[in-house]
Motif scaffolding. Structure first.
Motif, short mmCIF file in Angstrom:
data_model
loop_
_atom_site.label_atom_id
_atom_site.label_comp_id
_atom_site.label_asym_id
_atom_site.label_seq_id
_atom_site.Cartn_x
_atom_site.Cartn_y
_atom_site.Cartn_z
N GLN A 1 0.81 -1.22 0.00
CA GLN A 1 0.00 0.00 0.00
C GLN A 1 0.84 1.27 0.00
O GLN A 1 0.30 2.37 -0.13
CB GLN A 1 -0.94 0.00 1.20
CG GLN A 1 -1.98 -1.10 1.15
CD GLN A 1 -2.87 -1.12 2.36
OE1 GLN A 1 -2.98 -0.14 3.09
NE2 GLN A 1 -3.51 -2.24 2.59
N ARG A 2 2.13 1.16 0.12
CA ARG A 2 2.99 2.35 0.19
C ARG A 2 2.96 3.17 -1.09
O ARG A 2 3.16 4.38 -1.07
CB ARG A 2 4.41 1.93 0.53
CG ARG A 2 4.50 1.33 1.93
CD ARG A 2 5.84 0.75 2.25
NE ARG A 2 5.79 0.10 3.56
CZ ARG A 2 6.73 -0.70 4.02
NH1 ARG A 2 7.81 -0.96 3.29
NH2 ARG A 2 6.59 -1.25 5.20
N VAL A 3 2.69 2.52 -2.21
CA VAL A 3 2.63 3.21 -3.49
C VAL A 3 1.57 4.32 -3.47
O VAL A 3 1.72 5.34 -4.15
CB VAL A 3 2.39 2.21 -4.64
CG1 VAL A 3 1.02 1.55 -4.54
CG2 VAL A 3 2.55 2.88 -5.98
N PHE A 4 0.51 4.14 -2.69
CA PHE A 4 -0.55 5.15 -2.66
C PHE A 4 -0.06 6.45 -2.04
O PHE A 4 -0.53 7.53 -2.39
CB PHE A 4 -1.78 4.62 -1.92
CG PHE A 4 -2.39 3.41 -2.58
CD1 PHE A 4 -2.84 3.47 -3.90
CD2 PHE A 4 -2.49 2.21 -1.92
CE1 PHE A 4 -3.38 2.37 -4.54
CE2 PHE A 4 -3.03 1.09 -2.54
CZ PHE A 4 -3.47 1.16 -3.85
N LEU A 5 0.92 6.39 -1.14
CA LEU A 5 1.51 7.62 -0.57
C LEU A 5 2.25 8.39 -1.66
O LEU A 5 2.12 9.61 -1.75
CB LEU A 5 2.48 7.27 0.56
CG LEU A 5 1.89 6.60 1.78
CD1 LEU A 5 3.00 6.14 2.71
CD2 LEU A 5 0.93 7.54 2.50
N ASP A 6 3.03 7.68 -2.46
CA ASP A 6 3.76 8.34 -3.54
C ASP A 6 2.81 8.97 -4.55
O ASP A 6 3.04 10.09 -5.03
CB ASP A 6 4.67 7.34 -4.27
CG ASP A 6 5.81 6.85 -3.40
OD1 ASP A 6 6.22 7.57 -2.47
OD2 ASP A 6 6.29 5.72 -3.64
N ARG A 7 1.74 8.25 -4.86
CA ARG A 7 0.77 8.78 -5.81
C ARG A 7 0.06 10.02 -5.26
O ARG A 7 -0.14 10.99 -5.99
CB ARG A 7 -0.24 7.71 -6.19
CG ARG A 7 0.39 6.58 -6.99
CD ARG A 7 -0.58 5.45 -7.24
NE ARG A 7 0.06 4.35 -7.95
CZ ARG A 7 -0.50 3.18 -8.13
NH1 ARG A 7 -1.74 2.95 -7.69
NH2 ARG A 7 0.15 2.21 -8.76
N LEU A 8 -0.30 9.99 -3.98
CA LEU A 8 -0.94 11.15 -3.37
C LEU A 8 0.03 12.33 -3.33
O LEU A 8 -0.35 13.46 -3.66
CB LEU A 8 -1.46 10.82 -1.96
CG LEU A 8 -2.11 11.98 -1.21
CD1 LEU A 8 -3.30 12.56 -1.98
CD2 LEU A 8 -2.54 11.52 0.18
N ARG A 9 1.26 12.09 -2.96
CA ARG A 9 2.27 13.15 -2.93
C ARG A 9 2.39 13.78 -4.32
O ARG A 9 2.46 15.00 -4.46
CB ARG A 9 3.62 12.62 -2.47
CG ARG A 9 4.69 13.71 -2.42
CD ARG A 9 6.06 13.17 -1.99
NE ARG A 9 6.06 12.77 -0.61
CZ ARG A 9 6.18 11.51 -0.17
NH1 ARG A 9 6.32 10.52 -1.04
NH2 ARG A 9 6.20 11.24 1.10
N GLY A 10 2.40 12.94 -5.35
CA GLY A 10 2.50 13.45 -6.72
C GLY A 10 1.33 14.33 -7.09
O GLY A 10 1.50 15.38 -7.72
#
Length: 168
Positions: free
Chosen positions: A145-154
């Motif tokens: 689920q960590r990928v969702f943090l990167d996507r939100l940051r983007g």
């Protein structure tokens, strides 16, 4: 969606903290398997849904079931899908809001515990919630689920998602 495909949907609440900073609301998974773990033992509030339900509807329903209160109204930011190590595909949306983690009234599940005892016990699906910076959340969230943090940051900083080392 094929009948055998396992899918989950969830909502990742975020709040801005000034400048380009933000925090996300995540939950520590309940039950005896997660009780003594912190790293990789937290999750976006989410849950499974079947072919008869739309992913966005399931995300709202699951948030309310796991947090015990409806998600805040607001524009849903699509964070896409990610395949988890167990094979389940998770779809997540972000929504801006500010809920008090202490107000959570989590749903429960029942399981035999201790194993082999024949005793059925209820456990909270999520035993506690917390607001975390993306850096803290990255350590706490299960790896898939960590990928969702990167996507939100983007999305919040208008930066593209970092590419994987193989260029994908």
């Amino acid at each position: 969606m094929s009948p055998n495909e396992r899918r989950s949907a969830g909502l990742l609440l975020f709040r801005t903290t000034g400048g380009s900073g933000f925090e996300v609301l995540i939950g520590h998974m309940g039950g005896p398997f997660w009780a003594r773990r912190e790293s990789a033992a937290w999750s976006v509030p989410k849950g499974e849904y079947g072919p008869e339900e739309e992913a966005a509807d399931a995300a709202r329903r699951e948030f309310e079931e796991e947090f015990g209160h409806p998600a805040p109204d607001g524009r849903r930011l699509a964070l896409g899908e990610a395949r988890q190590s167990g094979g389940k595909t998770v779809t997540v949306w972000a929504v801006e809001g500010d809920l008090d983690p202490a107000a959570a009234v989590p749903g429960t599940f029942t399981m035999e515990w201790p194993r082999g005892s024949g005793v059925q016990r209820d456990f909270p699906e999520i035993d506690r919630f917390a607001w975390c910076t993306p850096e803290v959340a990255a350590d706490r969230l299960v790896k898939g689920q960590r990928v969702f943090l990167d996507r939100l940051r983007g999305i919040l900083t208008d930066e593209p998602e970092p590419s994987a080392p193989d260029g994908s």
